[in-house]
Scaffold this active site. Structure first.
Site, PDB file in Angstrom:
ATOM      1  N   LYS A   1       5.450   9.325   9.001  1.00  0.00           N
ATOM      2  CA  LYS A   1       4.989   9.047   9.878  1.00  0.00           C
ATOM      3  C   LYS A   1       6.578   9.265  10.960  1.00  0.00           C
ATOM      4  O   LYS A   1       6.463  10.709  11.442  1.00  0.00           O
ATOM      5  CB  LYS A   1       5.214   7.630   9.827  1.00  0.00           C
ATOM      6  CG  LYS A   1       4.460   6.761   8.954  1.00  0.00           C
ATOM      7  CD  LYS A   1       3.620   5.382   9.564  1.00  0.00           C
ATOM      8  CE  LYS A   1       3.076   5.017   8.238  1.00  0.00           C
ATOM      9  NZ  LYS A   1       1.129   5.774   8.349  1.00  0.00           N
TER      10      LYS A   1
ATOM     11  N   ASP B   1       9.872   2.906  -0.449  1.00  0.00           N
ATOM     12  CA  ASP B   1       8.918   3.091  -0.076  1.00  0.00           C
ATOM     13  C   ASP B   1       9.381   3.344   1.355  1.00  0.00           C
ATOM     14  O   ASP B   1       8.184   1.781   2.047  1.00  0.00           O
ATOM     15  CB  ASP B   1       7.290   3.152  -0.484  1.00  0.00           C
ATOM     16  CG  ASP B   1       6.286   3.230   0.460  1.00  0.00           C
ATOM     17  OD1 ASP B   1       6.807   3.777   1.477  1.00  0.00           O
ATOM     18  OD2 ASP B   1       4.648   3.527   0.161  1.00  0.00           O
TER      19      ASP B   1
ATOM     20  N   TYR C   1       0.782  -1.121  -0.152  1.00  0.00           N
ATOM     21  CA  TYR C   1       0.278   0.129   0.119  1.00  0.00           C
ATOM     22  C   TYR C   1       0.913   1.276  -0.113  1.00  0.00           C
ATOM     23  O   TYR C   1       1.706   1.536   1.050  1.00  0.00           O
ATOM     24  CB  TYR C   1      -0.553   0.536   1.372  1.00  0.00           C
ATOM     25  CG  TYR C   1      -2.201   1.447   1.329  1.00  0.00           C
ATOM     26  CD1 TYR C   1      -2.820   1.046   0.617  1.00  0.00           C
ATOM     27  CD2 TYR C   1      -1.469   2.302   2.301  1.00  0.00           C
ATOM     28  CE1 TYR C   1      -3.996   2.953   0.375  1.00  0.00           C
ATOM     29  CE2 TYR C   1      -2.092   3.751   2.645  1.00  0.00           C
ATOM     30  CZ  TYR C   1      -3.286   3.371   1.729  1.00  0.00           C
ATOM     31  OH  TYR C   1      -3.638   4.348   1.757  1.00  0.00           O
TER      32      TYR C   1
END
Length: 430
Positions: free
Chosen positions: A268, A240, A145
């Site tokens: 994050k 990623d 994702y």
């Protein structure tokens, strides 16, 4: 059973204003049943709901809070930053300070651009890759994702997988056509894709340690093959690391494999709990971004002083020694979970890399999205709620990842293992 009447009423009220009552799908607890908790505050390794219950938290805002909730140094720095204003729409020294810190830890980020989310980081990185190569096709992996931008919602993991959505309505067919998908950790298939489309592929984007179908590490052979294929065909390799960056290891997952991607996306942890993302990589690639080059990217809140402050204050506290401590806690927790499952004759697979961990009710092995789907999701739903009743808050989906923070104590690890044992007892008793 803990009473959550206030959370139930809050969810009912929220459902009048937000689709499904939430601003992000997995928060709704739809696939595990029950009612989502509405959180009042967090402190250290705990969160507290509006009904007055506290929980040992392993979700940690889906990863950013590596120093736990409301870390004293981060909070102090943010209070000072707020007093100076929240956004200027102009450059600040804070942006360069954070960029220097990121580059010192992740050297492949030779140049970078600050953004406001992981989705924006991956979306922007792909635009740059397409602009540099003048190609349209991209390759992603089933169960990975990369945020909710159109090109990346094909065969995605995380919430998309939780709700069994293959490609979201609203994604143009042309974009789906230009997104080639391949099974994760499958060397043979990705070689076939490059044999057929190699000269058309702008980039390959991959989670080197997948965290959006539970924790699944990429194999060395798989990731090395991606590096070799992209170099052979003039494609750009994007790691990623929005989730694995500063989580799988101090210097990110790329340091574990000894592979240098052309571009990296971060998020994050790099914002210390504030909305932030970063994309960057090779200097020659990033020089193509406006205003230095023709590939456009902009953002009013990109590099805003609060996010930069949160990131600086967080990264300044991270050290390799701290990672060793957190990793040891994860190792002990993983062993305790496996022992608890074994004593109850429950098949389980526990994966963990650095400060990331997850568990699958599965005979194993679990190396890709198909393997994850063979897990016992019904048992997981029952177990999640039994564990929640023990005051242990884990991700409400087998497709998500749990995390360790520097604030979790040895006693809390023991309490968590005991909670797993009791939850197994409760579920088996029916």
């Amino acid at each position: 059973m803990r009473s959550i009447e206030k959370s139930q009423q809050a969810f009912k009220d929220a459902s009048n204003y937000f689709p499904g009552g939430v601003d992000s799908p997995v928060r709704a607890f739809k696939n595990v049943g029950g009612n989502p908790l509405f959180i009042k505050k967090g402190a250290g390794s705990h969160i507290y709901d509006i009904d007055g219950h506290d929980y040992i938290d392993y979700v940690l805002s889906w990863g950013p809070l590596i120093l736990g909730h409301a870390d004293a140094k981060v909070v102090t720095a943010l209070k000072a930053a707020v007093s100076n204003g929240t956004s200027y729409g102009a450059p600040t020294l804070l942006e360069t300070t954070l960029a220097k810190k990121i580059q010192s830890i992740v050297p492949t980020m030779e140049m970078m651009r600050m953004v406001s989310s992981g989705t924006e980081a991956t979306m922007s990185a792909i635009r740059v890759a397409r602009g540099v190569t003048k190609r349209d096709k991209i390759v992603k992996f089933i169960g990975n994702y990369h945020g909710h931008s159109d090109s990346l919602l094909v065969d995605a993991g995380s919430g998309v997988a939780t709700f069994d959505i293959n490609t979201s309505p609203g994604v143009p067919k042309a974009l789906a056509y230009d997104t080639l998908t391949s099974p994760y950790n499958d060397v043979a298939t990705i070689k076939q894709i490059f044999e057929k489309h190699g000269d058309e592929i702008a980039c390959v984007i991959v989670e080197p340690v997948a965290g959006n179908m539970g924790v699944i590490p990429g194999t060395q052979d798989f990731l090395q093959t991606l590096r070799e294929l992209t170099q052979q065909h003039g494609s750009i390799l994007i790691f990623d690391e929005v989730m694995s960056g500063f989580r799988a290891a101090y210097r990110g997952a790329q340091s574990l494999y000894g592979i240098q991607p052309d571009m990296t996306t971060l998020g994050k942890v790099v914002g210390g709990g504030l909305p932030v993302g970063v994309f960057g990589g090779r200097r020659d690639i990033m020089k193509q971004v406006a205003p230095q080059g023709p590939i456009y990217h902009a953002g009013t809140l990109s590099g805003n002083p609060l996010a930069m402050t949160g990131g600086i204050s967080t990264l300044e506290q991270l050290t390799p020694a701290l990672y060793d401590q957190m990793t040891e806690k994860v190792n002990r927790l993983a062993k305790g979970i496996k022992d608890a499952a074994a004593s109850h004759h429950i098949p389980i697979v526990v994966h963990h890399v650095g400060t990331m961990w997850s568990y699958f009710f599965n005979q194993g092995p679990v190396n890709n999205f198909d393997d994850v789907q063979r897990s016992d999701m019904a048992f997981f739903a029952k177990f999640f709620n039994a564990l929640l009743a023990q005051g242990i808050y884990t991700a409400p989906s087998e497709y998500e990842t749990n995390f360790m923070s520097s604030k979790h104590t040895d006693d809390e690890i023991d309490q968590t293992i005991a909670g797993f044992n009791q939850a197994f007892d409760d579920v088996l008793k029916g």
